[in-house]
Design a protein around this motif. Structure first.
Motif, PDB file in Angstrom:
ATOM      1  N   GLY A  70       0.823  -1.660  -0.005  1.00 50.83           N
ATOM      2  CA  GLY A  70      -0.062   0.234   0.045  1.00 50.83           C
ATOM      3  C   GLY A  70       1.149   1.529   0.170  1.00 50.83           C
ATOM      4  N   GLN A  71       2.433   1.366   0.107  1.00 46.61           N
ATOM      5  CA  GLN A  71       2.882   2.002  -0.221  1.00 46.61           C
ATOM      6  C   GLN A  71       3.427   2.199  -2.019  1.00 46.61           C
ATOM      7  N   GLY A  72       2.450   2.163  -2.669  1.00 49.89           N
ATOM      8  CA  GLY A  72       3.470   2.572  -3.853  1.00 49.89           C
ATOM      9  C   GLY A  72       4.936   1.107  -4.365  1.00 49.89           C
ATOM     10  N   ILE A  73       5.416   0.669  -4.008  1.00 51.09           N
ATOM     11  CA  ILE A  73       6.132  -0.616  -3.926  1.00 51.09           C
ATOM     12  C   ILE A  73       6.231  -0.990  -5.526  1.00 51.09           C
ATOM     13  N   GLY A  74       4.710  -1.674  -5.310  1.00 55.67           N
ATOM     14  CA  GLY A  74       4.390  -2.703  -6.181  1.00 55.67           C
ATOM     15  C   GLY A  74       4.726  -1.895  -7.604  1.00 55.67           C
ATOM     16  N   SER A  75       4.097  -0.166  -7.737  1.00 56.07           N
ATOM     17  CA  SER A  75       4.110   0.373  -8.650  1.00 56.07           C
ATOM     18  C   SER A  75       5.300   1.104  -8.850  1.00 56.07           C
ATOM     19  N   GLU A  76       6.679   1.135  -8.310  1.00 60.44           N
ATOM     20  CA  GLU A  76       7.478   1.354  -8.885  1.00 60.44           C
ATOM     21  C   GLU A  76       8.629   0.432  -9.796  1.00 60.44           C
ATOM     22  N   LEU A  77       7.857  -0.888  -8.823  1.00 60.30           N
ATOM     23  CA  LEU A  77       8.711  -1.805  -9.024  1.00 60.30           C
ATOM     24  C   LEU A  77       7.951  -2.587 -10.943  1.00 60.30           C
ATOM     25  N   ILE A  78       7.146  -2.053 -11.279  1.00 59.81           N
ATOM     26  CA  ILE A  78       6.526  -2.222 -12.368  1.00 59.81           C
ATOM     27  C   ILE A  78       6.354  -1.714 -13.109  1.00 59.81           C
ATOM     28  N   ARG A  79       6.767  -0.508 -13.396  1.00 64.08           N
ATOM     29  CA  ARG A  79       6.995   0.402 -14.254  1.00 64.08           C
ATOM     30  C   ARG A  79       8.716   0.791 -14.511  1.00 64.08           C
ATOM     31  N   GLU A  80       9.569  -0.046 -13.619  1.00 69.08           N
ATOM     32  CA  GLU A  80      10.888   0.055 -14.243  1.00 69.08           C
ATOM     33  C   GLU A  80      11.353  -1.465 -14.520  1.00 69.08           C
ATOM     34  N   GLY A  81      10.148  -2.595 -14.017  1.00 69.27           N
ATOM     35  CA  GLY A  81      11.056  -3.433 -15.021  1.00 69.27           C
ATOM     36  C   GLY A  81       9.724  -3.452 -16.433  1.00 69.27           C
ATOM     37  N   LEU A  82       8.974  -2.604 -16.825  1.00 70.23           N
ATOM     38  CA  LEU A  82       8.849  -2.541 -17.740  1.00 70.23           C
ATOM     39  C   LEU A  82       9.655  -1.620 -19.039  1.00 70.23           C
ATOM     40  N   ASP A  83      10.043  -0.359 -17.972  1.00 67.90           N
ATOM     41  CA  ASP A  83      11.061   0.496 -18.312  1.00 67.90           C
ATOM     42  C   ASP A  83      12.416  -0.087 -18.856  1.00 67.90           C
ATOM     43  N   THR A  84      12.572  -1.523 -17.463  1.00 68.03           N
ATOM     44  CA  THR A  84      13.934  -2.068 -17.862  1.00 68.03           C
ATOM     45  C   THR A  84      13.390  -3.302 -19.281  1.00 68.03           C
ATOM     46  N   ALA A  85      12.166  -4.227 -19.718  1.00 69.20           N
ATOM     47  CA  ALA A  85      12.824  -4.414 -20.653  1.00 69.20           C
ATOM     48  C   ALA A  85      12.018  -4.323 -21.997  1.00 69.20           C
ATOM     49  N   LEU A  86      11.896  -2.673 -22.508  1.00 72.88           N
ATOM     50  CA  LEU A  86      12.102  -2.190 -22.609  1.00 72.88           C
ATOM     51  C   LEU A  86      13.609  -1.362 -23.749  1.00 72.88           C
ATOM     52  N   GLU A  87      14.238  -0.923 -22.420  1.00 72.43           N
ATOM     53  CA  GLU A  87      15.473  -1.331 -23.451  1.00 72.43           C
ATOM     54  C   GLU A  87      16.148  -2.299 -23.276  1.00 72.43           C
ATOM     55  N   MET A  88      15.794  -3.794 -22.797  1.00 69.89           N
ATOM     56  CA  MET A  88      16.609  -4.334 -23.543  1.00 69.89           C
ATOM     57  C   MET A  88      15.543  -5.014 -24.908  1.00 69.89           C
ATOM     58  N   ASP A  89      15.120  -4.389 -25.425  1.00 71.01           N
ATOM     59  CA  ASP A  89      14.414  -4.893 -26.726  1.00 71.01           C
ATOM     60  C   ASP A  89      13.397  -6.181 -26.378  1.00 71.01           C
ATOM     61  N   TRP A  90      12.470  -5.536 -25.444  1.00 72.14           N
ATOM     62  CA  TRP A  90      11.072  -7.121 -25.464  1.00 72.14           C
ATOM     63  C   TRP A  90      10.289  -6.193 -26.707  1.00 72.14           C
ATOM     64  N   LYS A  91       9.421  -6.678 -26.298  1.00 68.34           N
ATOM     65  CA  LYS A  91       8.044  -6.059 -27.655  1.00 68.34           C
ATOM     66  C   LYS A  91       7.076  -5.798 -27.000  1.00 68.34           C
ATOM     67  N   ALA A  92       6.759  -7.016 -26.091  1.00 62.57           N
ATOM     68  CA  ALA A  92       5.577  -6.629 -25.050  1.00 62.57           C
ATOM     69  C   ALA A  92       5.026  -7.380 -24.288  1.00 62.57           C
ATOM     70  N   VAL A  93       4.492  -7.128 -23.624  1.00 59.89           N
ATOM     71  CA  VAL A  93       4.219  -7.421 -21.299  1.00 59.89           C
ATOM     72  C   VAL A  93       3.102  -8.178 -21.511  1.00 59.89           C
ATOM     73  N   VAL A  94       2.514  -9.504 -21.176  1.00 56.49           N
ATOM     74  CA  VAL A  94       1.220 -10.087 -20.399  1.00 56.49           C
ATOM     75  C   VAL A  94       0.995  -9.771 -18.953  1.00 56.49           C
ATOM     76  N   VAL A  95       0.003  -9.912 -18.657  1.00 53.15           N
ATOM     77  CA  VAL A  95      -0.122 -10.388 -17.202  1.00 53.15           C
ATOM     78  C   VAL A  95      -0.896 -11.226 -15.957  1.00 53.15           C
ATOM     79  N   LEU A  96      -1.712 -11.268 -15.661  1.00 56.68           N
ATOM     80  CA  LEU A  96      -2.469 -11.871 -15.252  1.00 56.68           C
ATOM     81  C   LEU A  96      -2.959 -11.388 -13.910  1.00 56.68           C
ATOM     82  N   GLY A  97      -4.053 -10.643 -13.899  1.00 55.00           N
ATOM     83  CA  GLY A  97      -4.355  -9.335 -12.585  1.00 55.00           C
ATOM     84  C   GLY A  97      -5.408  -8.882 -12.737  1.00 55.00           C
ATOM     85  N   ASP A  98      -5.362  -7.856 -11.766  1.00 53.44           N
ATOM     86  CA  ASP A  98      -6.501  -7.207 -11.516  1.00 53.44           C
ATOM     87  C   ASP A  98      -6.742  -5.747 -13.109  1.00 53.44           C
ATOM     88  N   PRO A  99      -7.832  -5.765 -13.514  1.00 49.37           N
ATOM     89  CA  PRO A  99      -7.962  -4.570 -14.785  1.00 49.37           C
ATOM     90  C   PRO A  99      -7.591  -3.521 -14.167  1.00 49.37           C
TER      91      PRO A  99
END
Length: 168
Positions: free
Chosen positions: A83-112
Motif C-alpha cells: 500500500g505504499q507504491g512499491i509494487g507500482s515502482e517495481l512494475i514501472r521500472e520492470g517495464l522500462d528495463t524490458a523496453l531497454e532490453m528490446d522486448w516488444k510486449a508484456v502480458v499479465v494476469l491480474g486486477d484490470p
C-alpha cells in the motif's frame, strides 16, 4: 533503493516472496525460473538490506512461437510494506528495463483496475487469450514497442515451470 536483483539476493528474495504470498509456491517458482535462465528481468526494492518488493518477467510464447514477449509474474511486496507504491515502482521500472532490453510486449494476469494504470489492456483486444481458465478481462497485454503484438493472435503460454508441480 530500486535495483536489479543480484546473485546474493536469492535468500532474502525467497523470504520476501514467501511472506508476500503467505506460502512458498511463488518463491520456489522464482528460484526455478532464475536457475534455468528464464528470469530475464528481475527487480528488487530494498533499504538497508531489508527487502520490501520483488518483480520478475519471463518469456512467454504465442501459439507455440517464441518471440520478444514477456509475462509479468510474480510481483511481490512484503506485507509490512504493501500500500505504499512499491509494487507500482517495481512494475514501472520492470517495464522500462524490458523496453531497454528490446522486448516488444508484456502480458499479465491480474486486477484490470490495478494493471490498467500502467497501460495494460485486455489481451483479447490484441487477439490473445490465456492458457488458464480465468475471466478474460483479467488477462491483459501491453505493447512496449508500437506494433509489438501486430499480426499475432492465439493462446499465450507462460514458461513451462509455471505448470510444473512443486516437490513436497
Amino acid at each position: 533503493m530500486l535495483r536489479t536483483e543480484r546473485p546474493g539476493d536469492m535468500l532474502p528474495v525467497y523470504e520476501l516472496v514467501s511472506a508476500a504470498f503467505g506460502r512458498h509456491d511463488e518463491a520456489e517458482l522464482v528460484n526455478r525460473l532464475r536457475e534455468c535462465g528464464a528470469a530475464v528481468v528481475t527487480q528488487v526494492e530494498e533499504e538497508d538490506y531489508e527487502f520490501m518488493g520483488h518483480l520478475l518477467l519471463s518469456p512467454v510464447t504465442i501459439n507455440g512461437q517464441e518471440g520478444p514477449w514477456l509475462g509479468l509474474a510474480p510481483v511481490a511486496v512484503h506485507p509490512d510494506w504493501q500500500g505504499q507504491g512499491i509494487g507500482s515502482e517495481l512494475i514501472r521500472e520492470g517495464l522500462d528495463t524490458a523496453l531497454e532490453m528490446d522486448w516488444k510486449a508484456v502480458v499479465v494476469l491480474g486486477d484490470p483496475a490495478y494493471y490498467g494504470r500502467f497501460g495494460f489492456r485486455p489481451a483479447s483486444e490484441f487477439g490473445l487469450h490465456c492458457c488458464y481458465e480465468v475471466p478474460s478481462e483479467h488477462f491483459m497485454a501491453m505493447e512496449l514497442q508500437t506494433g509489438g503484438l501486430a499480426g499475432l493472435q492465439g493462446e499465450v503460454l507462460y514458461h513451462p515451470l509455471f505448470d510444473e508441480p512443486l516437490e513436497e
